[in-house]
Design a protein around this motif. Sequence first.
Motif, short mmCIF file in Angstrom:
data_model
loop_
_atom_site.label_atom_id
_atom_site.label_comp_id
_atom_site.label_asym_id
_atom_site.label_seq_id
_atom_site.Cartn_x
_atom_site.Cartn_y
_atom_site.Cartn_z
N GLU A 122 0.83 -1.20 0.00
CA GLU A 122 0.00 0.00 0.00
C GLU A 122 0.87 1.26 0.00
O GLU A 122 0.60 2.23 -0.72
CB GLU A 122 -0.92 0.01 1.22
N ASN A 165 3.15 1.37 -3.60
CA ASN A 165 2.55 1.14 -4.91
C ASN A 165 2.72 2.35 -5.83
O ASN A 165 3.05 2.21 -7.02
CB ASN A 165 1.07 0.78 -4.77
N ARG A 191 1.44 -1.43 -11.78
CA ARG A 191 0.79 -1.47 -10.46
C ARG A 191 1.24 -2.71 -9.69
O ARG A 191 1.55 -3.75 -10.27
CB ARG A 191 -0.74 -1.52 -10.59
N GLU A 246 -0.25 -5.17 -6.55
CA GLU A 246 -1.44 -5.49 -5.77
C GLU A 246 -1.16 -6.70 -4.89
O GLU A 246 -0.71 -7.75 -5.39
CB GLU A 246 -2.63 -5.78 -6.69
N GLN A 263 -2.01 -9.92 -2.94
CA GLN A 263 -3.02 -10.96 -2.99
C GLN A 263 -2.77 -11.94 -1.85
O GLN A 263 -1.94 -12.83 -1.97
CB GLN A 263 -2.97 -11.68 -4.34
#
Length: 378
Positions: free
Chosen positions: A205, A208, A225, A227, A229
């Motif tokens: 977070e 990024n 990007r 992300e 998971q």
Amino acid sequence: RQMCIRDRTGLSIRNFRNLAEQELDLPAEGVAIVGENAQGKTNLLEAVYYLETFRSFRGSRDHRLVAFGEDFFRLAGTLEGKSPEDGVRVAAAFQTRGKRKKVTVNDEEPERLGDALGCLAAVVFSPADVGLVSEGPGARRRFLDIVLSLNVRGYLGALQQFRQVLSQRNAALKDARGLGTVEVWDQGLIEGGSRVVEERALWVEKWNESFSAYYKGISGVRIGRMEYQPGFALNGASSRADIAEAFRSALLDAREREARLGSTVVGPQRDDLLLTVAEGEEGRDLREYGSGGQRRTAALALRLTEAATVRDARNQEPVILMDDVFAELDSGRSERILALMEEEETGQVILTVPKESDIRLRRDSIPRWRIREGALEW
């Protein structure tokens, strides 16, 4: 801190790979190591980075690092600070007999090896980094674990706790007689695992946007990007307590499947770091659909993000180790990453190239050293 190498302030090498026994004084601005293949260029970078993590960044076991015909290797490096009290001396040795490793910081042996990690503040850029994007989730989990273990206090302990309990829990699941004891391991698994998940999620977070900016800066066009998971549904959980509850719920739901498969099927050991590039309004998975250039761009952006993490966490410029990283990049990407590196005002840079004409970073200011059969000349 600046890394120097001499008797008391430098890098001392003995019996490491094919490198000659030598002591080096690395210039503050960095140095370009020029030499043909198999002369020891990458081995030198490996020796420097070993003093950061006490493991090979190429994945080699310690006994493989010992020079042929010898039974030990020893490395020592001194990092000079602005004042003598800011300096730190790190040494690492491995003896094949008994597979003994010894590490000291300022001539004292730490209680745990983890306490000595990260003294050098170094980041390695290598052509093999494309595997961070093209390989399976394990490669990206290792990347996250190394970055966080070196820069977030307490992360390594939580990761070690999780791994130890996971191993014991899996052993119980594999043994039909141990199925009744599986729940005994749940609390320890949740405690360590929820900290691991929390820190991984926070890092992604926080960084990024930086990753996206680096990706665009290198590609010149597209936006990348990151992300996170997780290996179980967080359902909006962000605090460690809420993550722990989500983990506990996922374990309960997976009881029958785990008993059938004989393995823990939910948890951070199943995490992934999804890397995408903008394609219209959607992101395209770079592992599945990225071109070679896009994957290399993402790998470079990850390393630049790692360097930024070091600066932020340790308030110092990392030593940048660049192993012939421009060899597989087109000229446009090469020029843009060079501009980014200069903008970042990186500290000491040690780069390797096959010939002098390949030197592009700090072209006019960086000294040139030659390496032949593991010995450096300048």
